[in-house]
Write a protein that holds these residues in place. Sequence first.
Motif, PDB file in Angstrom:
ATOM      1  N   PRO A 172     -64.376  39.748 -98.597  1.00  0.00           N
ATOM      2  CA  PRO A 172     -63.532  40.850 -98.107  1.00  0.00           C
ATOM      3  C   PRO A 172     -62.038  40.551 -98.151  1.00  0.00           C
ATOM      4  N   LEU A 173     -61.683  39.246 -98.242  1.00  0.00           N
ATOM      5  CA  LEU A 173     -60.259  38.923 -98.329  1.00  0.00           C
ATOM      6  C   LEU A 173     -59.622  39.506 -99.581  1.00  0.00           C
ATOM      7  N   SER A 174     -60.432  39.731-100.629  1.00  0.00           N
ATOM      8  CA  SER A 174     -59.897  40.349-101.843  1.00  0.00           C
ATOM      9  C   SER A 174     -59.340  41.732-101.539  1.00  0.00           C
ATOM     10  N   GLY A 175     -60.082  42.516-100.754  1.00  0.00           N
ATOM     11  CA  GLY A 175     -59.592  43.837-100.383  1.00  0.00           C
ATOM     12  C   GLY A 175     -58.388  43.768 -99.478  1.00  0.00           C
ATOM     13  N   VAL A 176     -58.366  42.787 -98.578  1.00  0.00           N
ATOM     14  CA  VAL A 176     -57.215  42.641 -97.684  1.00  0.00           C
ATOM     15  C   VAL A 176     -55.968  42.312 -98.482  1.00  0.00           C
ATOM     16  N   VAL A 177     -56.107  41.426 -99.474  1.00  0.00           N
ATOM     17  CA  VAL A 177     -54.952  41.068-100.298  1.00  0.00           C
ATOM     18  C   VAL A 177     -54.441  42.275-101.071  1.00  0.00           C
ATOM     19  N   LEU A 178     -55.363  43.138-101.539  1.00  0.00           N
ATOM     20  CA  LEU A 178     -54.939  44.310-102.300  1.00  0.00           C
ATOM     21  C   LEU A 178     -54.146  45.290-101.445  1.00  0.00           C
ATOM     22  N   LEU A 179     -54.288  45.227-100.134  1.00  0.00           N
ATOM     23  CA  LEU A 179     -53.498  46.100 -99.265  1.00  0.00           C
ATOM     24  C   LEU A 179     -52.003  45.834 -99.421  1.00  0.00           C
ATOM     25  N   ARG A 180     -51.668  44.634 -99.936  1.00  0.00           N
ATOM     26  CA  ARG A 180     -50.250  44.310-100.151  1.00  0.00           C
ATOM     27  C   ARG A 180     -49.592  45.304-101.097  1.00  0.00           C
ATOM     28  N   ASP A 181     -50.393  45.919-102.008  1.00  0.00           N
ATOM     29  CA  ASP A 181     -49.828  46.854-102.985  1.00  0.00           C
ATOM     30  C   ASP A 181     -49.621  48.243-102.420  1.00  0.00           C
ATOM     31  N   LEU A 182     -49.906  48.447-101.144  1.00  0.00           N
ATOM     32  CA  LEU A 182     -49.672  49.763-100.557  1.00  0.00           C
ATOM     33  C   LEU A 182     -48.182  50.063-100.427  1.00  0.00           C
ATOM     34  N   GLY A 183     -47.369  49.038-100.482  1.00  0.00           N
ATOM     35  CA  GLY A 183     -45.933  49.270-100.369  1.00  0.00           C
ATOM     36  C   GLY A 183     -45.231  47.974-100.018  1.00  0.00           C
ATOM     37  N   PRO A 184     -43.912  47.999 -99.970  1.00  0.00           N
ATOM     38  CA  PRO A 184     -43.163  46.776 -99.630  1.00  0.00           C
ATOM     39  C   PRO A 184     -43.388  46.385 -98.180  1.00  0.00           C
ATOM     40  N   LEU A 185     -43.246  45.100 -97.928  1.00  0.00           N
ATOM     41  CA  LEU A 185     -43.369  44.629 -96.557  1.00  0.00           C
ATOM     42  C   LEU A 185     -42.235  45.189 -95.709  1.00  0.00           C
ATOM     43  N   PRO A 186     -42.510  45.456 -94.428  1.00  0.00           N
ATOM     44  CA  PRO A 186     -41.442  45.959 -93.555  1.00  0.00           C
ATOM     45  C   PRO A 186     -40.271  44.985 -93.500  1.00  0.00           C
ATOM     46  N   GLU A 187     -39.082  45.493 -93.658  1.00  0.00           N
ATOM     47  CA  GLU A 187     -37.878  44.672 -93.611  1.00  0.00           C
ATOM     48  C   GLU A 187     -37.139  44.921 -92.300  1.00  0.00           C
ATOM     49  N   LYS A 188     -36.176  44.075 -92.052  1.00  0.00           N
ATOM     50  CA  LYS A 188     -35.421  44.166 -90.808  1.00  0.00           C
ATOM     51  C   LYS A 188     -34.111  44.929 -90.988  1.00  0.00           C
ATOM     52  N   LYS A 189     -34.033  45.720 -92.079  1.00  0.00           N
ATOM     53  CA  LYS A 189     -32.791  46.434 -92.335  1.00  0.00           C
ATOM     54  C   LYS A 189     -32.445  47.411 -91.225  1.00  0.00           C
ATOM     55  N   LEU A 190     -33.491  47.997 -90.599  1.00  0.00           N
ATOM     56  CA  LEU A 190     -33.232  48.959 -89.541  1.00  0.00           C
ATOM     57  C   LEU A 190     -33.015  48.283 -88.198  1.00  0.00           C
ATOM     58  N   ARG A 191     -33.299  46.997 -88.109  1.00  0.00           N
ATOM     59  CA  ARG A 191     -33.161  46.292 -86.838  1.00  0.00           C
ATOM     60  C   ARG A 191     -31.827  45.574 -86.705  1.00  0.00           C
ATOM     61  N   THR A 192     -31.176  45.306 -87.817  1.00  0.00           N
ATOM     62  CA  THR A 192     -29.953  44.517 -87.778  1.00  0.00           C
ATOM     63  C   THR A 192     -28.768  45.328 -88.298  1.00  0.00           C
ATOM     64  N   THR A 193     -27.592  44.926 -87.883  1.00  0.00           N
ATOM     65  CA  THR A 193     -26.352  45.556 -88.334  1.00  0.00           C
ATOM     66  C   THR A 193     -25.386  44.462 -88.790  1.00  0.00           C
ATOM     67  N   GLY A 194     -24.156  44.865 -89.088  1.00  0.00           N
ATOM     68  CA  GLY A 194     -23.151  43.900 -89.509  1.00  0.00           C
ATOM     69  C   GLY A 194     -22.458  43.192 -88.366  1.00  0.00           C
ATOM     70  N   TRP A 195     -22.836  43.496 -87.134  1.00  0.00           N
ATOM     71  CA  TRP A 195     -22.208  42.863 -85.978  1.00  0.00           C
ATOM     72  C   TRP A 195     -22.872  41.526 -85.679  1.00  0.00           C
ATOM     73  N   LYS A 196     -22.045  40.492 -85.600  1.00  0.00           N
ATOM     74  CA  LYS A 196     -22.499  39.153 -85.248  1.00  0.00           C
ATOM     75  C   LYS A 196     -21.482  38.521 -84.304  1.00  0.00           C
ATOM     76  N   LYS A 197     -21.846  37.402 -83.738  1.00  0.00           N
ATOM     77  CA  LYS A 197     -20.946  36.705 -82.837  1.00  0.00           C
ATOM     78  C   LYS A 197     -19.660  36.302 -83.565  1.00  0.00           C
ATOM     79  N   GLY A 198     -18.528  36.626 -82.952  1.00  0.00           N
ATOM     80  CA  GLY A 198     -17.230  36.239 -83.505  1.00  0.00           C
ATOM     81  C   GLY A 198     -16.606  37.244 -84.446  1.00  0.00           C
ATOM     82  N   ILE A 199     -17.277  38.342 -84.767  1.00  0.00           N
ATOM     83  CA  ILE A 199     -16.704  39.345 -85.664  1.00  0.00           C
ATOM     84  C   ILE A 199     -15.776  40.265 -84.865  1.00  0.00           C
ATOM     85  N   ARG A 200     -14.565  40.413 -85.367  1.00  0.00           N
ATOM     86  CA  ARG A 200     -13.578  41.241 -84.670  1.00  0.00           C
ATOM     87  C   ARG A 200     -13.869  42.729 -84.845  1.00  0.00           C
TER      88      ARG A 200
END
Length: 347
Positions: A172-200
């Motif tokens: 069954p791991l073969s089918g689980v691996v094929l689920l990877r082709d359902l789309g790109p892995l979730p990224e953190k683009k919506l969780r992070t911004t350009g603000w970091k410590k020390g940025i004016r």
Amino acid sequence: MSETEENLPSERETAHEGAVGKADNPFADPGLPPHEHRIQDIDERAARRSERTVAMLFLVSMLATVAFIASYVAIPIDKIVYIFPIGHVSGLNFALGLTLGVALFCIGAGAVHWARTLMSDEEVADERHPIEATPDVKAKVMADFAAGAKESQLGRRKLIRNTMFGALALVPLSGVVLLRDLGPLPEKKLRTTGWKKGIRLVNQSTNLPLRPEDIAVGSLTFAKPEGLEEDDENFANKIAKDALMLVRIQPQNIKDKQELAWSHDGIVAYSKICTHVGCPISLYEQQTHHVLCPCHQSTFDLSDGGRVIFGPAGHPLPQLHITVKDGFLEAVSEFAEPVGPSFWERG
């Protein structure tokens, strides 16, 4: 003709009686042929050979499943190989099809060989019975099940049992691996911004770093991270998350203790992006310290942690922790919460 010959039935009469008997019972039980024992039934060495054969098939299935996963990870999607007599094909597709086919075939072949050589092959005739099960029938079913379990030798043939469980667990791991082709892995683009410590904090209108004295009480100032320029090809995407608004409130009028700790001398910094559908907030009411989104009228209280007091927005505006260094306002950390509207990956 003798008297004895006169009393014997003629051939015509005998044939007629046979025809009548078949007509009376056209489905007469023809009986079963005598059972012939297989070599595995009488020779334990042959049974062991069959057991090793079945185990080998299950083991090959396990290896093929591992090869399937390894092929999926290791072979590039654009790899082209030449296979005679097929021709040029996708190396990834060929490897996945071959390994998955071998894995499934070996499980099936192992199960068939097990049934043909080690399980009981004796045919048993059973009389038809009513649909409703009687206690006797139930007892017979349980007895038959126990007998079948015993005849399958699943408990005795541990090598077959363990390798079969391994093959069935891995395939069954073969089918689980094929689920990877359902789309790109979730990224953190919506969780992070350009603000970091020390940025004016830079004034979005003048492109100059902001000082505390630049923020007047009752005014609304829009800011962006230092280094984000309008000629950046990704400026529109970045400012959609990095846009900041600053207001100055008398410290005694700030209700939320964390908001007060994250501010500087009454200057609070909040995301400019509405948490409903992401519209930019641009209206500020000085007396109440409320900001209003012009799209759907979501209203937030900047003196109370940016909480929603009206409208369809689902959660407060994220606050940016700010401080002063060398006379300029700068960020202490990233936003504590993702900016903008909610999304399905959000935890």
